[in-house]
Design a protein around this motif. Structure first.
Motif, PDB file in Angstrom:
ATOM      1  N   ARG A 251       0.823  -1.211   0.000  1.00 60.39           N
ATOM      2  CA  ARG A 251       0.000   0.000   0.000  1.00 60.39           C
ATOM      3  C   ARG A 251       0.861   1.267   0.000  1.00 60.39           C
ATOM      4  N   GLY A 252       0.625   2.092  -1.012  1.00 61.89           N
ATOM      5  CA  GLY A 252       1.269   3.403  -1.053  1.00 61.89           C
ATOM      6  C   GLY A 252       0.285   4.429  -0.511  1.00 61.89           C
ATOM      7  N   GLY A 253      -0.474   5.042  -1.428  1.00 63.76           N
ATOM      8  CA  GLY A 253      -1.484   6.019  -1.012  1.00 63.76           C
ATOM      9  C   GLY A 253      -2.811   5.369  -0.646  1.00 63.76           C
ATOM     10  N   GLY A 254      -2.978   4.081  -0.934  1.00 60.23           N
ATOM     11  CA  GLY A 254      -4.197   3.357  -0.539  1.00 60.23           C
ATOM     12  C   GLY A 254      -5.387   3.546  -1.465  1.00 60.23           C
ATOM     13  N   HIS A 255      -5.195   4.182  -2.627  1.00 57.02           N
ATOM     14  CA  HIS A 255      -6.331   4.523  -3.493  1.00 57.02           C
ATOM     15  C   HIS A 255      -6.756   3.423  -4.456  1.00 57.02           C
ATOM     16  N   SER A 256      -6.104   2.287  -4.439  1.00 52.52           N
ATOM     17  CA  SER A 256      -6.461   1.224  -5.386  1.00 52.52           C
ATOM     18  C   SER A 256      -7.972   0.999  -5.399  1.00 52.52           C
TER      19      SER A 256
ATOM     20  N   GLY B  13       1.284  14.389 -12.203  1.00 55.27           N
ATOM     21  CA  GLY B  13       0.723  13.542 -11.150  1.00 55.27           C
ATOM     22  C   GLY B  13      -0.758  13.383 -11.416  1.00 55.27           C
ATOM     23  N   GLY B  14      -1.493  12.808 -10.483  1.00 55.07           N
ATOM     24  CA  GLY B  14      -2.929  12.614 -10.674  1.00 55.07           C
ATOM     25  C   GLY B  14      -3.706  13.896 -10.452  1.00 55.07           C
ATOM     26  N   VAL B  15      -5.019  13.819 -10.627  1.00 56.46           N
ATOM     27  CA  VAL B  15      -5.857  15.018 -10.501  1.00 56.46           C
ATOM     28  C   VAL B  15      -6.458  15.173  -9.099  1.00 56.46           C
TER      29      VAL B  15
ATOM     30  N   THR C 111      -4.140  10.866  -3.750  1.00 54.83           N
ATOM     31  CA  THR C 111      -3.691   9.627  -4.402  1.00 54.83           C
ATOM     32  C   THR C 111      -2.187   9.461  -4.203  1.00 54.83           C
ATOM     33  N   GLY C 112      -1.747   8.213  -4.076  1.00 53.81           N
ATOM     34  CA  GLY C 112      -0.331   7.930  -3.861  1.00 53.81           C
ATOM     35  C   GLY C 112       0.474   8.051  -5.148  1.00 53.81           C
ATOM     36  N   ILE C 113       1.718   8.526  -5.005  1.00 52.38           N
ATOM     37  CA  ILE C 113       2.595   8.593  -6.179  1.00 52.38           C
ATOM     38  C   ILE C 113       2.997   7.180  -6.603  1.00 52.38           C
ATOM     39  N   GLY C 114       3.018   6.240  -5.634  1.00 53.92           N
ATOM     40  CA  GLY C 114       3.505   4.882  -5.903  1.00 53.92           C
ATOM     41  C   GLY C 114       2.638   4.153  -6.905  1.00 53.92           C
ATOM     42  N   GLY C 115       1.397   3.892  -6.521  1.00 57.14           N
ATOM     43  CA  GLY C 115       0.503   3.145  -7.410  1.00 57.14           C
ATOM     44  C   GLY C 115       0.260   3.890  -8.706  1.00 57.14           C
TER      45      GLY C 115
ATOM     46  N   THR D 205       2.164   6.113 -10.338  1.00 56.17           N
ATOM     47  CA  THR D 205       3.300   6.133 -11.268  1.00 56.17           C
ATOM     48  C   THR D 205       3.572   4.747 -11.831  1.00 56.17           C
ATOM     49  N   LEU D 206       3.494   3.728 -10.999  1.00 60.13           N
ATOM     50  CA  LEU D 206       3.816   2.379 -11.475  1.00 60.13           C
ATOM     51  C   LEU D 206       2.811   1.898 -12.521  1.00 60.13           C
ATOM     52  N   GLY D 207       1.578   2.412 -12.455  1.00 62.71           N
ATOM     53  CA  GLY D 207       0.588   2.027 -13.469  1.00 62.71           C
ATOM     54  C   GLY D 207       0.660   2.885 -14.724  1.00 62.71           C
TER      55      GLY D 207
ATOM     56  N   TYR E  29     -16.351   1.492  -7.636  1.00 61.98           N
ATOM     57  CA  TYR E  29     -16.303   0.486  -8.711  1.00 61.98           C
ATOM     58  C   TYR E  29     -16.111   1.247 -10.024  1.00 61.98           C
ATOM     59  N   TRP E  30     -15.022   0.956 -10.710  1.00 65.89           N
ATOM     60  CA  TRP E  30     -14.664   1.712 -11.919  1.00 65.89           C
ATOM     61  C   TRP E  30     -14.480   0.763 -13.111  1.00 65.89           C
ATOM     62  N   LYS E  31     -14.648   1.319 -14.303  1.00 67.42           N
ATOM     63  CA  LYS E  31     -14.271   0.589 -15.525  1.00 67.42           C
ATOM     64  C   LYS E  31     -13.638   1.575 -16.486  1.00 67.42           C
TER      65      LYS E  31
ATOM     66  N   GLY F 204      -7.526  -1.175 -21.420  1.00 66.65           N
ATOM     67  CA  GLY F 204      -7.737   0.083 -20.710  1.00 66.65           C
ATOM     68  C   GLY F 204      -6.543   0.360 -19.820  1.00 66.65           C
ATOM     69  N   TYR F 205      -6.627   1.453 -19.088  1.00 70.37           N
ATOM     70  CA  TYR F 205      -5.545   1.873 -18.186  1.00 70.37           C
ATOM     71  C   TYR F 205      -5.667   1.070 -16.897  1.00 70.37           C
ATOM     72  N   ILE F 206      -4.608   0.369 -16.533  1.00 66.58           N
ATOM     73  CA  ILE F 206      -4.733  -0.580 -15.414  1.00 66.58           C
ATOM     74  C   ILE F 206      -5.133   0.101 -14.100  1.00 66.58           C
ATOM     75  N   ASN F 207      -4.754   1.353 -13.919  1.00 65.66           N
ATOM     76  CA  ASN F 207      -5.074   2.025 -12.662  1.00 65.66           C
ATOM     77  C   ASN F 207      -6.542   2.422 -12.544  1.00 65.66           C
ATOM     78  N   PHE F 208      -7.284   2.313 -13.631  1.00 68.54           N
ATOM     79  CA  PHE F 208      -8.715   2.639 -13.587  1.00 68.54           C
ATOM     80  C   PHE F 208      -9.571   1.366 -13.594  1.00 68.54           C
ATOM     81  N   MET F 209      -8.954   0.220 -13.352  1.00 68.29           N
ATOM     82  CA  MET F 209      -9.667  -1.052 -13.531  1.00 68.29           C
ATOM     83  C   MET F 209     -10.176  -1.595 -12.194  1.00 68.29           C
TER      84      MET F 209
ATOM     85  N   HIS G  72       1.134 -10.623  -6.008  1.00 67.83           N
ATOM     86  CA  HIS G  72       0.028 -11.019  -6.893  1.00 67.83           C
ATOM     87  C   HIS G  72      -1.244 -10.218  -6.622  1.00 67.83           C
ATOM     88  N   LEU G  73      -1.250  -9.406  -5.560  1.00 70.52           N
ATOM     89  CA  LEU G  73      -2.444  -8.592  -5.292  1.00 70.52           C
ATOM     90  C   LEU G  73      -2.311  -7.279  -6.056  1.00 70.52           C
ATOM     91  N   ASN G  74      -2.604  -7.373  -7.333  1.00 67.17           N
ATOM     92  CA  ASN G  74      -2.473  -6.242  -8.267  1.00 67.17           C
ATOM     93  C   ASN G  74      -3.134  -6.700  -9.569  1.00 67.17           C
ATOM     94  N   GLN G  75      -3.096  -5.856 -10.608  1.00 63.32           N
ATOM     95  CA  GLN G  75      -3.539  -6.323 -11.930  1.00 63.32           C
ATOM     96  C   GLN G  75      -2.409  -7.255 -12.353  1.00 63.32           C
TER      97      GLN G  75
HETATM   98  P1  FAD Z   1      -2.480   1.858  -3.345  1.00 61.69           P
HETATM   99  O1  FAD Z   1      -3.792   1.232  -3.088  1.00 61.69           O
HETATM  100  O2  FAD Z   1      -1.616   2.150  -2.192  1.00 61.69           O
HETATM  101  O3  FAD Z   1      -1.649   1.050  -4.372  1.00 61.69           O
HETATM  102  C1  FAD Z   1      -2.233   0.381  -5.448  1.00 61.69           C
HETATM  103  C2  FAD Z   1      -1.324  -0.727  -5.873  1.00 61.69           C
HETATM  104  O4  FAD Z   1      -0.178  -0.152  -6.482  1.00 61.69           O
HETATM  105  C3  FAD Z   1      -0.782  -1.531  -4.709  1.00 61.69           C
HETATM  106  O5  FAD Z   1      -1.641  -2.572  -4.345  1.00 61.69           O
HETATM  107  C4  FAD Z   1       0.522  -2.014  -5.252  1.00 61.69           C
HETATM  108  O6  FAD Z   1       0.310  -3.111  -6.112  1.00 61.69           O
HETATM  109  C5  FAD Z   1       0.968  -0.841  -6.054  1.00 61.69           C
HETATM  110  N1  FAD Z   1       1.802   0.081  -5.272  1.00 61.69           N
HETATM  111  C6  FAD Z   1       1.462   1.257  -4.717  1.00 61.69           C
HETATM  112  N2  FAD Z   1       2.558   1.835  -4.175  1.00 61.69           N
HETATM  113  C7  FAD Z   1       3.569   0.978  -4.386  1.00 61.69           C
HETATM  114  C8  FAD Z   1       4.949   0.996  -4.076  1.00 61.69           C
HETATM  115  N3  FAD Z   1       5.503   2.018  -3.460  1.00 61.69           N
HETATM  116  N4  FAD Z   1       5.696  -0.061  -4.454  1.00 61.69           N
HETATM  117  C9  FAD Z   1       5.167  -1.104  -5.109  1.00 61.69           C
HETATM  118  N5  FAD Z   1       3.860  -1.174  -5.426  1.00 61.69           N
HETATM  119  C10 FAD Z   1       3.091  -0.144  -5.075  1.00 61.69           C
HETATM  120  N6  FAD Z   1      -4.858   7.615 -11.730  1.00 61.69           N
HETATM  121  C11 FAD Z   1      -4.275   8.437 -12.627  1.00 61.69           C
HETATM  122  O7  FAD Z   1      -3.428   8.007 -13.413  1.00 61.69           O
HETATM  123  N7  FAD Z   1      -4.602   9.748 -12.683  1.00 61.69           N
HETATM  124  C12 FAD Z   1      -5.492  10.297 -11.847  1.00 61.69           C
HETATM  125  O8  FAD Z   1      -5.750  11.484 -11.931  1.00 61.69           O
HETATM  126  C13 FAD Z   1      -6.120   9.464 -10.874  1.00 61.69           C
HETATM  127  N8  FAD Z   1      -7.015   9.966  -9.986  1.00 61.69           N
HETATM  128  C14 FAD Z   1      -7.534   9.152  -9.017  1.00 61.69           C
HETATM  129  C15 FAD Z   1      -8.409   9.694  -8.068  1.00 61.69           C
HETATM  130  C16 FAD Z   1      -8.975   8.888  -7.087  1.00 61.69           C
HETATM  131  C17 FAD Z   1      -9.907   9.501  -6.079  1.00 61.69           C
HETATM  132  C18 FAD Z   1      -8.650   7.526  -7.050  1.00 61.69           C
HETATM  133  C19 FAD Z   1      -9.276   6.633  -6.026  1.00 61.69           C
HETATM  134  C20 FAD Z   1      -7.778   6.979  -7.980  1.00 61.69           C
HETATM  135  C21 FAD Z   1      -7.215   7.785  -8.971  1.00 61.69           C
HETATM  136  N9  FAD Z   1      -6.347   7.274  -9.944  1.00 61.69           N
HETATM  137  C22 FAD Z   1      -5.772   8.101 -10.863  1.00 61.69           C
HETATM  138  C23 FAD Z   1      -6.049   5.843  -9.982  1.00 61.69           C
HETATM  139  C24 FAD Z   1      -4.773   5.584  -9.235  1.00 61.69           C
HETATM  140  O9  FAD Z   1      -3.690   5.779 -10.112  1.00 61.69           O
HETATM  141  C25 FAD Z   1      -4.737   4.156  -8.707  1.00 61.69           C
HETATM  142  O10 FAD Z   1      -5.802   3.953  -7.842  1.00 61.69           O
HETATM  143  C26 FAD Z   1      -3.409   3.886  -7.992  1.00 61.69           C
HETATM  144  O11 FAD Z   1      -3.257   2.507  -7.822  1.00 61.69           O
HETATM  145  C27 FAD Z   1      -3.357   4.582  -6.663  1.00 61.69           C
HETATM  146  O12 FAD Z   1      -2.104   4.477  -6.100  1.00 61.69           O
HETATM  147  P2  FAD Z   1      -1.974   4.485  -4.507  1.00 61.69           P
HETATM  148  O13 FAD Z   1      -0.539   4.361  -4.190  1.00 61.69           O
HETATM  149  O14 FAD Z   1      -2.749   5.604  -3.941  1.00 61.69           O
HETATM  150  O15 FAD Z   1      -2.801   3.188  -4.166  1.00 61.69           O
END
Ligand code: FAD
Length: 454
Positions: free
Chosen positions: A67-72, A126-128, A132-136, A138-140, A316-318, A409-414, A447-450
């Protein structure tokens, strides 16, 4: 000593288990749908803690969530009975104004990042939303206001510190472990825990932008106008059209609060003197009902919509990419966008062009370099009793768009049920991702990822 005591001993940060004070807060993620009970949440303070937690999960055969920012959206940052590596204490951001780079902990949010870089008049894509975490993100890949000019977030990544499945620490960059660096830029959390990310920055201080609301009756004109404008617009013009219920904000006439509009959130990141002219291009599409547009610090725009997405909503997103935003696709949006169910839910259509297209399709793991738009139908709502209706809206809207969309599609929106689309999301890059996965995580600990299955 039991294994968990040993883990506590090795950890500088905190280890939360059932019954510990703080366990309930530590196990929660942004998406309230995922109310899971991990065996341990390891709130790491440094790479050593991460190494200990990876070793603990692997040697004890436990599922591992990172978990980075927790927004998955699919709640990948938590797991029942397994181990969570929580990076939220690792969010320090160091800016080097001379080399115009920043190095941030793997748990930093865009709010942390932008605040630090803004002090130097610098930013990167970065995201809008600032929480949101930079980790998830950026990696997506990483889509945001600045992407047309600066590329995706992952295109600005210079290096990453990574703890791999065998508990080893390594640096990935163009010069070291290049295959891992390639895979990290779009391949998600499949390859290890990224404890720090180093980015290239560009001069961005204030931007000119904000939301403008148009009548639903003008939705086709707004979407067509946006589609036709963006390929020829300056790359410093960012933003996206959206379907949005008007929140009760002072710039929106009170008698229109709660009504659905088509909106454009614009962001001009170039010469401030050109801001009004550039943003006015959107005003040419149709009469504006309400707007909150002006000069503001980039971090202010980045956090302007945070309040719409508090922690704990159901998500729930698609998503899908579109090479062309066809007239037929626009008709689907016009027909379905009006039914956006609640103020937190939205549909965004992000432009994918400019600098994003200048990276080759196999230059990083992010495969859809020839797409021109990334669409997300983002269902977010407070009441779990409404899950079925909201999920139905997202699914059926998405289904209607399928004939006009790319397969991937974009994996971070799935969503969680999109695992069947992984190969399509990565297209020509999929086989190489499987190879890199096989080298760095042959046992599929991550394995807890796309998931890219080794
Ligand atoms: P997390 O739940 O912490 O991480 C998601 C997954 O990413 C983790 O399970 C893990 O597999 C991996 N991960 C995260 N951090 C690390 C790390 N440091 N090392 C290894 N693996 C890691 N996406 C965009 O591209 N642009 C946007 O503008 C955008 N806006 C969003 C707004 C909202 C309100 C939400 C909920 C999501 C948005 N997203 C956007 C989607 C976002 O990119 C994904 O949800 C992303 O996974 C969030 O990253 P996180 O670190 O916050 O989440």
């Amino acid at each position: 000593m039991s294994a968990i005591d040993d883990l506590r001993e090795r950890t500088r940060g905190q280890v939360f288990t059932e019954g510990d004070e703080g366990y309930d807060a530590a196990r929660r993620v942004h998406n309230g749908m995922y109310d899971r009970r991990p065996q341990a949440v390891v709130r790491c303070e440094n790479a050593g803690d991460v190494m200990a937690a990876v070793d603990y999960a692997r040697t004890n055969g436990l599922d591992l969530a990172v978990r980075g920012g927790g927004h998955s959206v699919p709640g990948f940052g938590t797991v029942d009975d397994g181990v969570v590596i929580d990076l939220s204490m690792m969010r320090n951001v160091r800016v080097d104004p001379v080399t115009r780079t920043a190095r941030a902990g793997g748990g930093a949010t865009w709010g942390d990042f932008n605040a630090a870089t803004h002090a130097f008049g610098l930013a990167t894509t970065g995201g809008v939303v600032s929480t949101t975490g930079i980790g998830g993100l950026t990696l997506g890949g990483g889509i945001g206001y600045l992407a047309r000019g600066l590329g995706l977030a992952c295109d600005n990544l210079i290096s990453a510190d990574v703890v791999t499945a065998d508990g080893r620490f390594m640096i990935a960059s163009e010069k070291e472990n290049e295959d891992l660096f390639w895979a990290l830029r779009g391949g998600g959390g499949n390859f290890g825990v990224v404890t720090a990310l180093e980015y290239r920055l560009a001069p961005v201080t204030t931007v000119y932008g904000g939301p403008m609301f148009f009548e639903l009756a003008d939705a086709a004109a707004v979407l067509t106008g946006f589609r036709d404008l963006m390929p020829n617009a300056s790359e410093q013009l960012g933003g996206f059209p959206a379907f949005q219920i008007a929140p009760p904000l002072p710039f929106i006439p009170e008698d229109r609060h709660g009504e659905t509009f088509v909106a454009i959130v614009g962001c001009w990141a170039g010469d401030p003197d050109r801001g009004e002219t550039e943003i006015s291009r959107f005003r040419d599409f149709a009469p504006v009902v309400a707007e909150h547009v002006g000069t503001m610090p980039y971090p202010a725009l980045n956090s302007a919509f945070d309040a719409l997405y508090p922690k704990g909503l159901q998500h729930y997103w698609k998503a899908s990419f579109a090479t062309e935003l066809t007239d037929e696709a626009i008709q689907v949006h016009v027909r379905r966008g009006r039914d956006v169910p609640v103020v937190n839910s939205t549909v965004h259509i992000y432009p994918i062009d400019g600098a994003v297209h200048r990276v080759t399709a196999d230059g990083t793991a992010f495969a859809y370099r020839n797409a021109n738009f990334a669409t997300v139908i983002a269902g977010m709502w407070p009441d779990p009793a409404q899950n079925e209706a909201n999920i139905d809206w997202v699914r059926s809207y998405y289904d209607d768009l399928v004939p006009e969309s790319e397969a991937g599609g974009y994996i971070n929106f799935m969503a969680e049920d999109d695992q069947g689309r992984i190969r399509e999301n990565y297209r020509q890059n999929y086989d190489r991702l499987v190879e890199v996965k096989g080298k760095y995580d042959p046992g599929n600990l991550f394995h807890l990822n796309q998931n890219i299955v080794p």
